[in-house]
Scaffold this motif. Structure first.
Motif, short mmCIF file in Angstrom:
data_model
loop_
_atom_site.label_atom_id
_atom_site.label_comp_id
_atom_site.label_asym_id
_atom_site.label_seq_id
_atom_site.Cartn_x
_atom_site.Cartn_y
_atom_site.Cartn_z
N ALA A 15 0.82 -1.21 0.00
CA ALA A 15 0.00 0.00 0.00
C ALA A 15 0.85 1.27 0.00
O ALA A 15 0.38 2.33 0.34
CB ALA A 15 -0.93 -0.01 1.21
N SER A 16 2.11 1.14 -0.39
CA SER A 16 2.99 2.31 -0.34
C SER A 16 2.81 3.20 -1.56
O SER A 16 2.28 2.79 -2.59
CB SER A 16 4.45 1.85 -0.22
N ALA A 17 3.30 4.41 -1.43
CA ALA A 17 3.20 5.38 -2.51
C ALA A 17 4.15 5.01 -3.63
O ALA A 17 5.22 4.47 -3.40
CB ALA A 17 3.52 6.78 -1.99
N ALA A 18 3.71 5.29 -4.85
CA ALA A 18 4.54 4.99 -6.01
C ALA A 18 4.18 5.93 -7.15
O ALA A 18 3.21 6.69 -7.08
CB ALA A 18 4.32 3.54 -6.44
N LYS A 19 4.99 5.85 -8.22
CA LYS A 19 4.75 6.66 -9.42
C LYS A 19 4.76 5.71 -10.61
O LYS A 19 5.65 4.88 -10.73
CB LYS A 19 5.85 7.70 -9.57
N TRP A 20 3.75 5.83 -11.49
CA TRP A 20 3.66 4.99 -12.68
C TRP A 20 3.37 5.85 -13.89
O TRP A 20 2.71 6.87 -13.79
CB TRP A 20 2.51 3.99 -12.59
N THR A 21 3.82 5.39 -15.04
CA THR A 21 3.45 5.99 -16.31
C THR A 21 2.67 4.94 -17.09
O THR A 21 3.11 3.79 -17.21
CB THR A 21 4.70 6.42 -17.12
N GLY A 22 1.50 5.34 -17.57
CA GLY A 22 0.65 4.41 -18.30
C GLY A 22 -0.48 5.17 -18.98
O GLY A 22 -0.43 6.41 -19.07
N THR A 23 -1.48 4.45 -19.44
CA THR A 23 -2.59 5.04 -20.17
C THR A 23 -3.89 4.78 -19.43
O THR A 23 -4.12 3.67 -18.95
CB THR A 23 -2.68 4.43 -21.59
N GLY A 85 0.51 7.80 -6.57
CA GLY A 85 -0.56 7.29 -5.74
C GLY A 85 -0.15 6.06 -4.98
O GLY A 85 1.04 5.81 -4.77
N LYS A 86 -1.16 5.27 -4.62
CA LYS A 86 -0.93 4.04 -3.87
C LYS A 86 -1.62 2.89 -4.58
O LYS A 86 -2.68 3.07 -5.17
CB LYS A 86 -1.49 4.16 -2.45
N LEU A 87 -1.00 1.73 -4.51
CA LEU A 87 -1.57 0.52 -5.09
C LEU A 87 -1.84 -0.46 -3.97
O LEU A 87 -0.96 -0.77 -3.17
CB LEU A 87 -0.58 -0.10 -6.09
N LYS A 88 -3.07 -0.94 -3.92
CA LYS A 88 -3.45 -1.97 -2.96
C LYS A 88 -4.17 -3.04 -3.75
O LYS A 88 -5.24 -2.79 -4.30
CB LYS A 88 -4.33 -1.40 -1.85
N GLY A 89 -3.55 -4.21 -3.85
CA GLY A 89 -4.10 -5.27 -4.68
C GLY A 89 -4.02 -4.84 -6.14
O GLY A 89 -2.94 -4.56 -6.65
N ASP A 90 -5.18 -4.74 -6.80
CA ASP A 90 -5.20 -4.29 -8.19
C ASP A 90 -5.89 -2.94 -8.34
O ASP A 90 -6.36 -2.59 -9.42
CB ASP A 90 -5.88 -5.34 -9.08
N THR A 91 -5.93 -2.18 -7.23
CA THR A 91 -6.64 -0.90 -7.23
C THR A 91 -5.70 0.26 -6.89
O THR A 91 -4.99 0.21 -5.89
CB THR A 91 -7.81 -0.93 -6.23
#
Length: 103
Positions: A15-23, A85-91
């Motif tokens: 559930a940690s903060a991260a940065k992603w690039t996507g569509t 944001g944060k990722l938890k599971g697939d959300t």
């Protein structure tokens, strides 16, 4: 204690903060609109307007957005973006979103 610490660390990492690039695509077409072309943008916008949920495509992965993120992504449907944001599971829970490659 060690096992508990590892489990707790894993839970915090998930559930940690991260940065992603996507569509930002839609749940119907998913990875089919990862190219962020004008045609893809129009399709994503139409599908979301028609009731399909927006999704975030990062490589071969397709993630859902939580309900709180809808307002933050609505102006970026079909676009290639950078999300913090944060990722938890697939959300994904979006903290901020901007067009990819924009400073």
């Amino acid at each position: 204690k060690t096992i508990l610490a590892v489990l707790m660390t894993g839970a915090l990492f998930t559930a940690s903060a991260a940065k992603w690039t996507g569509t930002i695509s839609d749940e119907k077409c998913g990875k089919g609109h990862a190219d962020a072309s004008e045609k893809s943008m129009k399709c994503v916008q139409g599908c979301v307007k028609g009731g399909k949920a927006a999704v975030f495509v990062v490589g071969d992965n397709v993630y859902k957005f939580d309900a709180k993120s809808a307002d933050k992504i609505k102006d970026h449907l079909g676009h290639k973006v950078e999300i913090n944001g944060k990722l938890k599971g697939d959300t994904v829970t979006v903290k901020s979103v901007k067009m990819a490659g924009v400073s």
